[in-house]
Design a protein around this motif. Sequence first.
Motif, PDB file in Angstrom:
ATOM      1  N   ALA A 112      -7.641 107.522  56.154  1.00 33.73           N
ATOM      2  CA  ALA A 112      -8.101 108.495  55.156  1.00 33.73           C
ATOM      3  C   ALA A 112      -8.994 109.552  55.792  1.00 33.73           C
ATOM      4  O   ALA A 112      -8.948 110.728  55.417  1.00 33.73           O
ATOM      5  CB  ALA A 112      -8.828 107.784  54.022  1.00 33.73           C
TER       6      ALA A 112
ATOM      7  N   VAL B 222      -7.163 112.625  57.139  1.00 39.51           N
ATOM      8  CA  VAL B 222      -6.437 113.487  56.213  1.00 39.51           C
ATOM      9  C   VAL B 222      -7.418 114.444  55.542  1.00 39.51           C
ATOM     10  O   VAL B 222      -8.287 114.011  54.779  1.00 39.51           O
ATOM     11  CB  VAL B 222      -5.692 112.645  55.142  1.00 39.51           C
TER      12      VAL B 222
ATOM     13  N   CYS C 160      -8.975 114.169  51.699  1.00 33.89           N
ATOM     14  CA  CYS C 160      -8.855 112.825  51.132  1.00 33.89           C
ATOM     15  C   CYS C 160     -10.257 112.307  50.813  1.00 33.89           C
ATOM     16  O   CYS C 160     -11.073 112.110  51.705  1.00 33.89           O
ATOM     17  CB  CYS C 160      -8.145 111.890  52.099  1.00 33.89           C
ATOM     18  N   THR C 161     -10.536 112.113  49.532  1.00 30.88           N
ATOM     19  CA  THR C 161     -11.880 111.675  49.123  1.00 30.88           C
ATOM     20  C   THR C 161     -11.960 110.177  48.871  1.00 30.88           C
ATOM     21  O   THR C 161     -13.055 109.627  48.853  1.00 30.88           O
ATOM     22  CB  THR C 161     -12.328 112.424  47.852  1.00 30.88           C
TER      23      THR C 161
ATOM     24  N   ALA D 180      -9.361 106.304  49.239  1.00 33.68           N
ATOM     25  CA  ALA D 180      -8.080 105.646  49.496  1.00 33.68           C
ATOM     26  C   ALA D 180      -8.285 104.147  49.397  1.00 33.68           C
ATOM     27  O   ALA D 180      -9.358 103.631  49.741  1.00 33.68           O
ATOM     28  CB  ALA D 180      -7.550 106.018  50.874  1.00 33.68           C
TER      29      ALA D 180
ATOM     30  N   ALA E 214      -4.458 107.099  46.843  1.00 32.92           N
ATOM     31  CA  ALA E 214      -5.388 108.022  47.486  1.00 32.92           C
ATOM     32  C   ALA E 214      -5.674 109.171  46.526  1.00 32.92           C
ATOM     33  O   ALA E 214      -4.876 109.480  45.635  1.00 32.92           O
ATOM     34  CB  ALA E 214      -4.803 108.557  48.782  1.00 32.92           C
ATOM     35  N   HIS E 215      -6.818 109.796  46.725  1.00 32.61           N
ATOM     36  CA  HIS E 215      -7.192 110.981  45.949  1.00 32.61           C
ATOM     37  C   HIS E 215      -7.398 112.125  46.932  1.00 32.61           C
ATOM     38  O   HIS E 215      -8.179 112.003  47.880  1.00 32.61           O
ATOM     39  CB  HIS E 215      -8.473 110.721  45.149  1.00 32.61           C
ATOM     40  N   LEU E 216      -6.666 113.220  46.729  1.00 36.88           N
ATOM     41  CA  LEU E 216      -6.757 114.395  47.592  1.00 36.88           C
ATOM     42  C   LEU E 216      -7.236 115.583  46.791  1.00 36.88           C
ATOM     43  O   LEU E 216      -6.777 115.798  45.669  1.00 36.88           O
ATOM     44  CB  LEU E 216      -5.382 114.753  48.181  1.00 36.88           C
TER      45      LEU E 216
ATOM     46  N   ASP F  91      -3.936 112.546  42.418  1.00 33.57           N
ATOM     47  CA  ASP F  91      -3.977 111.096  42.561  1.00 33.57           C
ATOM     48  C   ASP F  91      -2.608 110.689  43.082  1.00 33.57           C
ATOM     49  O   ASP F  91      -1.595 110.867  42.393  1.00 33.57           O
ATOM     50  CB  ASP F  91      -4.274 110.422  41.222  1.00 33.57           C
TER      51      ASP F  91
END
Length: 143
Positions: free
Chosen positions: A27, A30, A33-34, A36, A46-48, A60
Motif C-alpha cells: 500500500a 501506491v 492509497c490511504t 488497505a 483498498a481506499h485510493l 473503495d
Amino acid sequence: MILEGEFTVPAPQDRVWAAVWDVPTLASWVPGCTSAEQVDATTYRAHLEQQVGFLKAAFDLRLRVTETEAPQRVRLRGEGEDRKLRSNIQVDITVELEPVPDGTLLRYQQDLSVLGRLGALGFPLIQRKARSEEHTSELQSRG
C-alpha cells in the motif's frame, strides 16, 4: 488506458516477493492509497484518493488475486466505486519480478478503465497525470 513501468529494488527477489504480499508495504508503494486490508487468501480491499485536475476522486477498491507464479509474477483484478462522482474503475494489474545484478527488477502493468462521470470529464486529465507520475517514478528509480 495502459500504465506500465519498472524499477530496480536493491534486495533479493525472495525479499521483494515477500514485500509484494505484505499489505502495508505494498500500500505504501501506491500513490494515494490511504488504507488497505486483506479480506481472505485472495481478496483485498483498498481506499485510493486522487486529485485529478479539478476533480477529487475517492475509490473503495476490491482486488482479487487471479494468478500467481511465485516468486516471479502475480496478477490481480479489481474494481471500485466513487459514489460521490458516480464513477467506477476497473483495473487488471500484473507485477513481475526478475533478479538482476544489483537486486530485483520490478515491472508493473495496469490496464485501467474509468467509467461514469470521471471517465467522461476527467479521462484526459487522468492520462496526463499518469504519464507525469510514470516519468517521475523513472527518474526516482534512476537517481
